[in-house]
Design an enzyme around this catalytic site. Sequence first.
Site, short mmCIF file in Angstrom:
data_model
loop_
_atom_site.label_atom_id
_atom_site.label_comp_id
_atom_site.label_asym_id
_atom_site.label_seq_id
_atom_site.Cartn_x
_atom_site.Cartn_y
_atom_site.Cartn_z
NE ARG A 53 26.49 41.31 -61.88
CZ ARG A 53 25.18 41.29 -62.09
NH1 ARG A 53 24.39 42.21 -61.54
NH2 ARG A 53 24.63 40.34 -62.81
CG ASP A 54 22.84 39.03 -59.37
OD1 ASP A 54 22.36 40.16 -59.28
OD2 ASP A 54 22.14 38.00 -59.48
CG HIS A 61 20.09 34.49 -63.06
ND1 HIS A 61 21.41 34.85 -62.88
CD2 HIS A 61 19.41 35.05 -62.03
CE1 HIS A 61 21.51 35.59 -61.78
NE2 HIS A 61 20.31 35.72 -61.25
CG HIS A 103 16.26 35.44 -58.18
ND1 HIS A 103 16.56 36.52 -57.40
CD2 HIS A 103 17.05 35.55 -59.28
CE1 HIS A 103 17.49 37.26 -57.99
NE2 HIS A 103 17.81 36.69 -59.13
CB CYS A 130 15.57 41.73 -57.61
SG CYS A 130 15.08 42.93 -58.86
CG ASN A 141 21.18 35.28 -57.51
OD1 ASN A 141 20.47 35.48 -58.49
ND2 ASN A 141 22.00 36.20 -57.02
#
Length: 338
Positions: free
Chosen positions: A24-25, A217, A219, A250, A259
């Site tokens: 997803r991300d 979470h 980065h 992002c 990520n």
Amino acid sequence: MSAPRAVPLAGLPERVTVYEVGPRDGLQNEPLVLPVAVKAELVRRLVAASLSAVEVTSFVRPGLVPQLADAAELMAAVDPTTGVRHPVLVPNERGLERALAAGAQEVAIFASATESFAQRNLNRSVAESLLMIAPVVAGARESGLPVRGYLSMCFGDPWEGDVALGQVVDVAARLVELGCTELSLGDTIGVATPGHVVALLDALDAVGIGTERLAVHFHDTYGQALANTLAALQHGITTVDAAAGGLGGCPFAGSATGNLATEDLVWMLHGLGIDTGVDLDALVATSEWLAGHLGRPSPSRVVRALSRPDHPTVEAPSSTGSSETAAPAPDEPPAPTR
């Protein structure tokens, strides 16, 4: 060498849940739209690598995130697996309706700790976005689903700069009040450092939001993701988000890179003697396979280190382009990110 030597450190958890966000991300920021069959195979491979939480897709307005416009079709192609979480992201009530119709058993929502990012990412103020989220969380909980809350810009904002701890705590507390069962603290642009991580966790603990409810979470924009993860583990965090192969970024914060790579995270955790249940070799093979579909090498350092000519790979099933998607819902925010 395909595994690190395990040398434990005192004060760390015995087991950590690796929450995989790549499908997803990670894929939502890729210029290439992968076919449903490839995405479904990616999820299958991640599950086969013994990841216990794999976020599958997002039920956002299809026109805003074409990479995930096939959410319902993908859900139909993903086999439910006992003991594996398959969360999906939903932006609003319409997204929740679509997710429930597709058989979702867990959902995630997203919010921002800063006004600037809320306006750019959600087309709303922080207060307005929380009003939009409230019925989504309530509807999901009434349907018996757990709800994960993503909180963006917890450590810094590209437009506002430093973000006050109290500002983050206030929004986090509101998400808990709304009924979120888990909160993921997002370092959206990758500016956090270990001391900042500990300070935020302390501030949240002071208002009754303990580590048992939290995930992190990170980065890796400035190469701090693993250092920040270790600080969080030392503070009691046991759920860490990561993306296979280091996918993601992002789209609304140009300075953010990918990520934290799941392989890099698992290598560190296994080196600390922490149980994850994850098959690192299978995970590396999956990221190599995915890199072939994306047409570029994985940025994960562990994937690169363990990649070699004789490393096993498996061909993905052949597939054609993506199919039709659900009609766009009115009044949806832009694509969610963290």
